[in-house]
Design a protein around this motif. Structure first.
Motif, PDB file in Angstrom:
ATOM      1  N   ILE A 228       0.854  -1.187   0.000  1.00  0.00           N
ATOM      2  CA  ILE A 228       0.000   0.000   0.000  1.00  0.00           C
ATOM      3  C   ILE A 228       0.883   1.228   0.000  1.00  0.00           C
ATOM      4  O   ILE A 228       1.868   1.299   0.749  1.00  0.00           O
ATOM      5  N   HIS A 229       0.534   2.183  -0.839  1.00  0.00           N
ATOM      6  CA  HIS A 229       1.266   3.452  -0.894  1.00  0.00           C
ATOM      7  C   HIS A 229       0.250   4.575  -0.782  1.00  0.00           C
ATOM      8  O   HIS A 229      -0.712   4.647  -1.558  1.00  0.00           O
ATOM      9  N   VAL A 230       0.446   5.439   0.185  1.00  0.00           N
ATOM     10  CA  VAL A 230      -0.428   6.603   0.345  1.00  0.00           C
ATOM     11  C   VAL A 230       0.452   7.831   0.517  1.00  0.00           C
ATOM     12  O   VAL A 230       1.473   7.780   1.218  1.00  0.00           O
ATOM     13  N   GLU A 231       0.075   8.918  -0.146  1.00  0.00           N
ATOM     14  CA  GLU A 231       0.919  10.097  -0.072  1.00  0.00           C
ATOM     15  C   GLU A 231       0.126  11.374  -0.292  1.00  0.00           C
ATOM     16  O   GLU A 231      -0.950  11.378  -0.898  1.00  0.00           O
ATOM     17  N   ASN A 232       0.689  12.470   0.227  1.00  0.00           N
ATOM     18  CA  ASN A 232       0.272  13.815  -0.138  1.00  0.00           C
ATOM     19  C   ASN A 232       1.545  14.637  -0.287  1.00  0.00           C
ATOM     20  O   ASN A 232       2.647  14.084  -0.308  1.00  0.00           O
ATOM     21  N   ASP A 233       1.427  15.955  -0.405  1.00  0.00           N
ATOM     22  CA  ASP A 233       2.623  16.752  -0.663  1.00  0.00           C
ATOM     23  C   ASP A 233       3.491  16.955   0.578  1.00  0.00           C
ATOM     24  O   ASP A 233       4.584  17.523   0.489  1.00  0.00           O
ATOM     25  N   GLN A 234       3.023  16.458   1.736  1.00  0.00           N
ATOM     26  CA  GLN A 234       3.792  16.612   2.968  1.00  0.00           C
ATOM     27  C   GLN A 234       4.337  15.305   3.535  1.00  0.00           C
ATOM     28  O   GLN A 234       5.299  15.312   4.316  1.00  0.00           O
ATOM     29  N   ALA A 235       3.710  14.193   3.187  1.00  0.00           N
ATOM     30  CA  ALA A 235       4.100  12.914   3.782  1.00  0.00           C
ATOM     31  C   ALA A 235       3.732  11.773   2.841  1.00  0.00           C
ATOM     32  O   ALA A 235       2.832  11.901   2.000  1.00  0.00           O
TER      33      ALA A 235
END
Length: 266
Positions: A228-235
């Motif tokens: 699973i890969h989850v991301e936003n521009d901070q983490a």
């Protein structure tokens, strides 16, 4: 503190793990009072195991879901199927029983999800989503709450685990192939009992229709690997879990039950 009463729906291998946790003292805050399975003999076997291991203990196997609901257990542990969860969940919540479930795939249906949420709130009950064979709900949920996140879910399976599905053919025994690409809602429709974890990851992140899902069959592979890969521009977070068997799912139920009553929660 008075022990919480517990009932089990679905009395296969995973239910045996929970029963063993009860008899070994890992779940001291609970008393199992009832078991139900489509095959009564399985429900009876779990009940007998618990009763024989705990003198004075009374766990009753029942033949109908209505009989189990009538027990008004504080918690019903569901380890059967998404179809089973859809059949009894609303009645259980209205009846005052909270639910611990592995069949998270049922919640890919947005209308059913909303009914569950509303019914639980109105009746002061809760639905606890056990992490099954993945984990990492805390970090997935945290990143998604930060906003503007994306998520993907990749699973590797052996071809034998796909034999009772529409994607299976004998060539999978010798050829590695991605047998499904889409989102979690599409995945659970194609594999009703095999990708609950994909729906779980989607509910913790971007939603069943917004997570990118792919399932790959690998010849000779035993077990499941989930990435699973989850991301936003901070983490961003990457979670990888391998399970040779489904036992990890049963133990995730044990951990969920422990967290419900524990003074310190992991």
């Amino acid at each position: 503190m008075k022990n919480k009463t517990l009932a089990i729906v679905g009395c296969g291998k995973l239910a045996q793990i929970v029963a063993d946790a009860l008899t070994s003292g890992l779940l001291p805050d609970y008393q199992l009072i009832g078991t139900y399975s489509r095959t009564f003999d399985k429900a009876e076997a779990i009940a007998q195991h618990v009763n024989q291991s705990n003198p004075g203990y009374t766990c009753t196997p029942v033949r109908t879901m209505e009989d189990l609901l009538a027990m008004k257990a504080d918690y019903i542990v569901e380890m059967a199927s998404p179809a089973a969860l859809r059949d009894f969940a609303l009645d259980a919540l209205q009846n005052g029983s909270s639910i611990v479930t592995l069949s998270i795939g049922a919640l890919a249906d947005a209308q059913f999800y909303e009914k569950i949420r509303t019914t639980a709130r109105e009746n002061n009950t809760r639905v606890h989503l056990a992490s099954g064979s993945i984990g990492g709900f805390d970090v997935m949920r945290t990143i998604s709450l930060m906003g503007d996140s994306s998520a993907s879910f990749r699973t590797e399976k052996g071809p034998d685990s796909l034999k009772d599905t529409s994607v299976y053919n004998e060539s999978l025994q010798t050829e590695q192939r991605t047998v499904m690409e889409g989102n979690a809602a599409e995945a659970i429709e194609l594999f009703p009992t095999k990708v609950n974890v994909a729906v779980a990851a989607s509910l913790a992140t971007t939603g069943p229709k917004n997570i990118d899902v792919a399932i790959t069959s690998i010849p000779g592979f035993v077990g499941d690997t989930h990435r699973i890969h989850v991301e936003n521009d901070q983490a961003h977070a990457r979670i990888e879990v391998y399970g040779k068997t489904s036992d990890i799912a049963g133990w995730s139920v044990v951990n969920t039950l422990r967290n419900i009553t524990a003074p310190i929660v992991f």
